[in-house]
Design a protein around this motif. Structure first.
Motif, PDB file in Angstrom:
ATOM      1  N   ILE A 104       0.791  -1.229   0.000  1.00 31.11           N
ATOM      2  CA  ILE A 104       0.000   0.000   0.000  1.00 31.11           C
ATOM      3  C   ILE A 104       0.825   1.282   0.000  1.00 31.11           C
ATOM      4  CG2 ILE A 104      -2.012  -1.058   1.073  1.00 31.11           C
ATOM      5  CD1 ILE A 104      -1.065   0.159   3.740  1.00 31.11           C
ATOM      6  N   ARG A 105       2.129   1.197   0.259  1.00 28.96           N
ATOM      7  CA  ARG A 105       2.958   2.398   0.222  1.00 28.96           C
ATOM      8  C   ARG A 105       4.436   2.036   0.149  1.00 28.96           C
ATOM      9  NH1 ARG A 105       3.710   4.972   6.233  1.00 28.96           N
ATOM     10  NH2 ARG A 105       4.561   3.100   7.159  1.00 28.96           N
ATOM     11  N   SER A 106       5.207   3.007  -0.256  1.00 20.66           N
ATOM     12  CA  SER A 106       6.662   2.880  -0.197  1.00 20.66           C
ATOM     13  C   SER A 106       7.188   4.201   0.348  1.00 20.66           C
ATOM     14  CB  SER A 106       7.255   2.565  -1.562  1.00 20.66           C
ATOM     15  OG  SER A 106       6.944   3.576  -2.484  1.00 20.66           O
ATOM     16  N   SER A 107       8.208   4.120   1.195  1.00 20.61           N
ATOM     17  CA  SER A 107       8.698   5.345   1.832  1.00 20.61           C
ATOM     18  C   SER A 107      10.074   5.132   2.441  1.00 20.61           C
ATOM     19  CB  SER A 107       7.728   5.784   2.930  1.00 20.61           C
ATOM     20  OG  SER A 107       7.664   4.806   3.951  1.00 20.61           O
ATOM     21  N   PHE A 108      10.766   6.265   2.617  1.00 20.14           N
ATOM     22  CA  PHE A 108      11.973   6.263   3.422  1.00 20.14           C
ATOM     23  C   PHE A 108      11.526   6.343   4.871  1.00 20.14           C
ATOM     24  CE2 PHE A 108      13.585   7.895  -0.602  1.00 20.14           C
ATOM     25  CZ  PHE A 108      14.709   7.092  -0.761  1.00 20.14           C
ATOM     26  N   GLN A 109      12.257   5.704   5.762  1.00 17.17           N
ATOM     27  CA  GLN A 109      11.911   5.752   7.171  1.00 17.17           C
ATOM     28  C   GLN A 109      13.155   5.625   8.035  1.00 17.17           C
ATOM     29  OE1 GLN A 109      10.315   1.198   7.645  1.00 17.17           O
ATOM     30  NE2 GLN A 109       8.855   2.717   7.012  1.00 17.17           N
ATOM     31  N   VAL A 110      13.025   6.108   9.252  1.00 17.67           N
ATOM     32  CA  VAL A 110      14.115   6.030  10.223  1.00 17.67           C
ATOM     33  C   VAL A 110      13.865   4.811  11.100  1.00 17.67           C
ATOM     34  CG1 VAL A 110      15.232   7.165  12.177  1.00 17.67           C
ATOM     35  CG2 VAL A 110      14.499   8.516  10.200  1.00 17.67           C
ATOM     36  N   LEU A 111      14.873   3.950  11.215  1.00 18.05           N
ATOM     37  CA  LEU A 111      14.785   2.742  12.032  1.00 18.05           C
ATOM     38  C   LEU A 111      15.797   2.818  13.170  1.00 18.05           C
ATOM     39  CD1 LEU A 111      14.789  -0.004   9.253  1.00 18.05           C
ATOM     40  CD2 LEU A 111      12.798   1.070  10.324  1.00 18.05           C
ATOM     41  N   ASN A 112      15.503   2.104  14.236  1.00 22.57           N
ATOM     42  CA  ASN A 112      16.458   1.938  15.344  1.00 22.57           C
ATOM     43  C   ASN A 112      17.056   3.259  15.805  1.00 22.57           C
ATOM     44  OD1 ASN A 112      16.080  -0.890  15.009  1.00 22.57           O
ATOM     45  ND2 ASN A 112      17.618  -0.871  13.399  1.00 22.57           N
ATOM     46  N   ASN A 113      16.192   4.241  16.046  1.00 21.59           N
ATOM     47  CA  ASN A 113      16.669   5.543  16.502  1.00 21.59           C
ATOM     48  C   ASN A 113      16.913   5.495  18.010  1.00 21.59           C
ATOM     49  OD1 ASN A 113      17.159   8.171  17.158  1.00 21.59           O
ATOM     50  ND2 ASN A 113      15.332   9.001  16.179  1.00 21.59           N
ATOM     51  N   PRO A 114      18.189   5.526  18.436  1.00 19.54           N
ATOM     52  CA  PRO A 114      18.476   5.449  19.873  1.00 19.54           C
ATOM     53  C   PRO A 114      18.029   6.693  20.645  1.00 19.54           C
ATOM     54  CG  PRO A 114      20.503   5.732  18.627  1.00 19.54           C
ATOM     55  CD  PRO A 114      19.397   5.575  17.630  1.00 19.54           C
ATOM     56  N   GLN A 115      17.710   7.784  19.951  1.00 22.31           N
ATOM     57  CA  GLN A 115      17.259   9.008  20.606  1.00 22.31           C
ATOM     58  C   GLN A 115      15.746   8.999  20.857  1.00 22.31           C
ATOM     59  OE1 GLN A 115      19.930  10.659  21.472  1.00 22.31           O
ATOM     60  NE2 GLN A 115      21.028   9.240  20.146  1.00 22.31           N
ATOM     61  N   ALA A 116      15.024   8.066  20.230  1.00 23.89           N
ATOM     62  CA  ALA A 116      13.569   8.021  20.338  1.00 23.89           C
ATOM     63  C   ALA A 116      13.150   7.119  21.495  1.00 23.89           C
ATOM     64  CB  ALA A 116      12.955   7.508  19.043  1.00 23.89           C
ATOM     65  N   GLN A 117      12.241   7.634  22.303  1.00 21.83           N
ATOM     66  CA  GLN A 117      11.712   6.837  23.404  1.00 21.83           C
ATOM     67  C   GLN A 117      10.587   5.940  22.917  1.00 21.83           C
ATOM     68  OE1 GLN A 117      10.923   9.010  26.940  1.00 21.83           O
ATOM     69  NE2 GLN A 117       9.502   7.512  27.749  1.00 21.83           N
ATOM     70  N   GLN A 118       9.678   6.507  22.158  1.00 21.12           N
ATOM     71  CA  GLN A 118       8.583   5.721  21.587  1.00 21.12           C
ATOM     72  C   GLN A 118       8.154   6.386  20.305  1.00 21.12           C
ATOM     73  OE1 GLN A 118       5.748   6.033  24.782  1.00 21.12           O
ATOM     74  NE2 GLN A 118       4.622   7.638  23.742  1.00 21.12           N
ATOM     75  N   GLY A 119       7.496   5.632  19.463  1.00 17.62           N
ATOM     76  CA  GLY A 119       7.010   6.168  18.202  1.00 17.62           C
ATOM     77  C   GLY A 119       5.567   5.800  17.993  1.00 17.62           C
ATOM     78  N   CYS A 120       4.982   6.401  16.969  1.00 15.78           N
ATOM     79  CA  CYS A 120       3.597   6.077  16.658  1.00 15.78           C
ATOM     80  C   CYS A 120       3.558   4.837  15.776  1.00 15.78           C
ATOM     81  CB  CYS A 120       2.924   7.259  15.970  1.00 15.78           C
ATOM     82  SG  CYS A 120       3.605   7.626  14.349  1.00 15.78           S
ATOM     83  N   SER A 121       2.376   4.314  15.548  1.00 15.60           N
ATOM     84  CA  SER A 121       2.261   3.074  14.782  1.00 15.60           C
ATOM     85  C   SER A 121       2.634   3.251  13.312  1.00 15.60           C
ATOM     86  CB  SER A 121       0.841   2.508  14.894  1.00 15.60           C
ATOM     87  OG  SER A 121      -0.088   3.439  14.371  1.00 15.60           O
ATOM     88  N   CYS A 122       2.517   4.463  12.777  1.00 14.29           N
ATOM     89  CA  CYS A 122       2.871   4.665  11.366  1.00 14.29           C
ATOM     90  C   CYS A 122       4.370   4.840  11.169  1.00 14.29           C
ATOM     91  CB  CYS A 122       2.114   5.857  10.782  1.00 14.29           C
ATOM     92  SG  CYS A 122       2.630   7.447  11.442  1.00 14.29           S
ATOM     93  N   GLY A 123       5.113   5.074  12.251  1.00 10.22           N
ATOM     94  CA  GLY A 123       6.563   5.176  12.161  1.00 10.22           C
ATOM     95  C   GLY A 123       7.086   6.521  11.714  1.00 10.22           C
ATOM     96  N   SER A 124       6.222   7.530  11.557  1.00 16.05           N
ATOM     97  CA  SER A 124       6.711   8.825  11.085  1.00 16.05           C
ATOM     98  C   SER A 124       6.871   9.843  12.200  1.00 16.05           C
ATOM     99  CB  SER A 124       5.789   9.381  10.001  1.00 16.05           C
ATOM    100  OG  SER A 124       4.508   9.615  10.535  1.00 16.05           O
ATOM    101  N   SER A 125       6.412   9.538  13.419  1.00 18.81           N
ATOM    102  CA  SER A 125       6.631  10.473  14.516  1.00 18.81           C
ATOM    103  C   SER A 125       7.144   9.721  15.741  1.00 18.81           C
ATOM    104  CB  SER A 125       5.348  11.253  14.833  1.00 18.81           C
ATOM    105  OG  SER A 125       4.386  10.433  15.428  1.00 18.81           O
ATOM    106  N   PHE A 126       7.743  10.486  16.659  1.00 24.02           N
ATOM    107  CA  PHE A 126       8.374   9.861  17.822  1.00 24.02           C
ATOM    108  C   PHE A 126       8.488  10.883  18.947  1.00 24.02           C
ATOM    109  CE2 PHE A 126      11.652  11.944  15.461  1.00 24.02           C
ATOM    110  CZ  PHE A 126      12.596  12.373  16.364  1.00 24.02           C
ATOM    111  N   SER A 127       8.740  10.391  20.158  1.00 22.10           N
ATOM    112  CA  SER A 127       9.079  11.257  21.276  1.00 22.10           C
ATOM    113  C   SER A 127      10.531  10.959  21.651  1.00 22.10           C
ATOM    114  CB  SER A 127       8.142  11.032  22.454  1.00 22.10           C
ATOM    115  OG  SER A 127       8.261   9.704  22.933  1.00 22.10           O
ATOM    116  N   ILE A 128      11.191  11.941  22.254  1.00 29.54           N
ATOM    117  CA  ILE A 128      12.617  11.767  22.555  1.00 29.54           C
ATOM    118  C   ILE A 128      12.828  11.283  23.974  1.00 29.54           C
ATOM    119  CG2 ILE A 128      13.369  13.471  20.871  1.00 29.54           C
ATOM    120  CD1 ILE A 128      13.790  15.386  23.277  1.00 29.54           C
ATOM    121  N   LYS A 129      13.981  10.654  24.175  1.00 34.24           N
ATOM    122  CA  LYS A 129      14.395  10.252  25.514  1.00 34.24           C
ATOM    123  C   LYS A 129      14.880  11.487  26.249  1.00 34.24           C
ATOM    124  CE  LYS A 129      15.860   5.617  24.306  1.00 34.24           C
ATOM    125  NZ  LYS A 129      16.985   4.703  24.181  1.00 34.24           N
ATOM    126  N   LEU A 130      14.495  11.616  27.488  1.00 30.20           N
ATOM    127  CA  LEU A 130      14.943  12.773  28.282  1.00 30.20           C
ATOM    128  C   LEU A 130      16.072  12.401  29.186  1.00 30.20           C
ATOM    129  CD1 LEU A 130      11.471  14.279  29.156  1.00 30.20           C
ATOM    130  CD2 LEU A 130      13.081  15.031  27.403  1.00 30.20           C
TER     131      LEU A 130
END
Length: 130
Positions: A104-130
């Motif tokens: 249904i889609r093709s896209s570039f995406q960021v994987l295994n981001n050590p700076q991200a605490q959690q992400g949304c199910s679509c993989g395009s947004s995230f929250s950072i580790k504090l």
């Protein structure tokens, strides 16, 4: 320090591209490199930016660009280039850029981001580790 916590393959990749390679490195998957070589021409590259927004607080933005700014870091692998500005790099250092092709889609995406605490199910947004 970062290279010491990575496996042997990652250490080789981190140490091979620049003097400050272990710090703030972005890795490209083979599928990312292959797709960039297909869609870029001449001096074009993929720009990765992090912006405020999305359902988790921050979101990734990808675009094709031809201008490298003074505060940009260039990550090159196999002839493909990904450029990240210094502000965005703080949010994605140590991550991996991939190209995913699904039914249904093709896209570039960021994987295994050590700076991200959690992400949304679509993989395009995230929250950072504090």
């Amino acid at each position: 320090l970062l290279a010491a916590s990575l496996g042997p393959q990652a250490r080789r990749e981190a140490s091979s591209s620049s003097p400050e390679a272990g710090e703030g490195q972005i890795r490209l998957t083979d599928s990312c490199v292959q797709r960039l070589l297909e869609i870029t021409e001449g001096s074009e590259f993929l720009r990765l930016q992090v912006e405020g927004g999305g359902c988790s607080g921050f979101q990734y933005k990808f675009s094709l660009d031809t201008v490298i700014n003074p505060d940009d870091r260039v990550f090159e692998q196999g002839g493909a280039r990904v450029v990240v500005d210094s502000d965005s790099l703080a949010f994605v250092k140590g991550a991996q850029v991939d190209f995913s092709q699904e039914l249904i889609r093709s896209s570039f995406q960021v994987l295994n981001n050590p700076q991200a605490q959690q992400g949304c199910s679509c993989g395009s947004s995230f929250s950072i580790k504090l």
